[in-house]
Design an enzyme around this catalytic site. Structure first.
Site: not given
Length: 292
Positions: A46-47
């Protein structure tokens, strides 16, 4: 355009363990398409992108992207982003309590510890919804995990913003020895419309009470190193099945060892079934993302 950027390992105090997360500390000016492009580029599970809140109760707004899509909620991005904002001086300590706005709603966060070396952060996850799976799911999951027939009973689908198929494998030994079929797991996840499968088993000693693994072959990676929403879903499963009386309503889970990313998630469940997850985080990269 330049954007302040951090890469944080979550659910650990040791660099290069836990679950890595990329954080854009001020994402104003970025389009949805550019956010997805950045998430593809970081190539992490994830970002996150921090924005001003749209609700007066919130301290900040968070958008969470995998390499494939945006998520309404995820655990390790919530913990890691709060860590990054505190470290950057954007999120001020105050009383050690804040509110995160995300697509899943307003989620309280709290901090324990007075310094970076002993700080832990906790997020209240969205209210879990637990549902029975179709009659053949236990057998299909056994085949996908290469487990013996009749070894899985009462797998459940749990929605905490991310949606997981949860199964109790009994012991930590069984969890750690899994050699699943990626193709079969991906097909099952697609058929059920779930993020993936999280399995757990009980440990007989050490710092953690459970061993956990989360498989999400449709999200750009086969196995998530240390998964907050997966652990929250395990807690919801145990609460629904009456399993917390044995383990305890506050416990620690171990995850990521099989990937060389050993991490620990602290989980608490209140009398009404509200779930809080948390742990430590440490910054490994601190710098600027240049998009010019």
């Amino acid at each position: 355009m330049q954007f302040a950027f951090k890469q944080v390992d979550v659910f650990t105090r040791v660099p290069m363990l836990g679950n890595p997360l990329a954080v854009i500390l001020d994402a104003r000016g970025l389009s949805d398409q550019k956010m997805q492009q950045i998430a593809n580029w970081t190539n992490l599970s994830e970002t996150t992108f921090v924005l001003p809140p749209t609700r007066p109760e919130a301290d900040y707004r968070l958008r969470i992207f995998t390499t494939a899509r945006e998520l309404p909620f995820a655990g390790h991005p919530s913990i890691g982003t709060a860590h990054a904002l505190i470290e950057a001086g954007i999120l001020l300590p105050r009383s050690g309590r804040w509110v995160q706005e995300c697509a899943a709603g307003l989620l309280p966060l709290r901090m324990s510890g007075n310094s970076a070396t002993d700080r832990s952060l906790y997020v209240q996850v969205p209210r879990a919804r637990v549902a029975a799976a179709e009659a053949d799911v236990d057998r299909r999951l056994e085949l996908a995990l290469n487990r013996a027939p009749e070894s899985i009973q009462q797998a459940r689908i749990v929605n905490v913003g991310a949606i997981w198929l949860i199964a109790d494998l009994g012991s930590a030994v069984e969890v750690r020895s899994l050699a699943p079929s990626p193709a079969a797991l991906q097909q099952l996840a697609s058929d059920l419309g779930v993020t993936g499968m999280t399995v757990f088993g009980r440990k007989s000693g050490g710092a953690a009470q459970l061993a956990v693994r989360s498989f999400c072959p449709g999200e750009g990676m086969f196995e998530d190193p240390v998964c907050g929403s997966g652990n929250a879903s395990v807690a919801a499963y145990l609460h629904a099945q009456g399993g917390l009386q044995e383990i305890g309503y506050s416990y620690r889970a171990s995850q990521g060892r099989e990937l060389g990313r050993d991490g620990y998630v602290d989980v608490s469940v209140d009398a009404e079934g509200g779930i809080e997850i948390g742990g430590a985080a440490i910054t490994c990269i601190d710098g600027t993302l240049n998009l010019e």
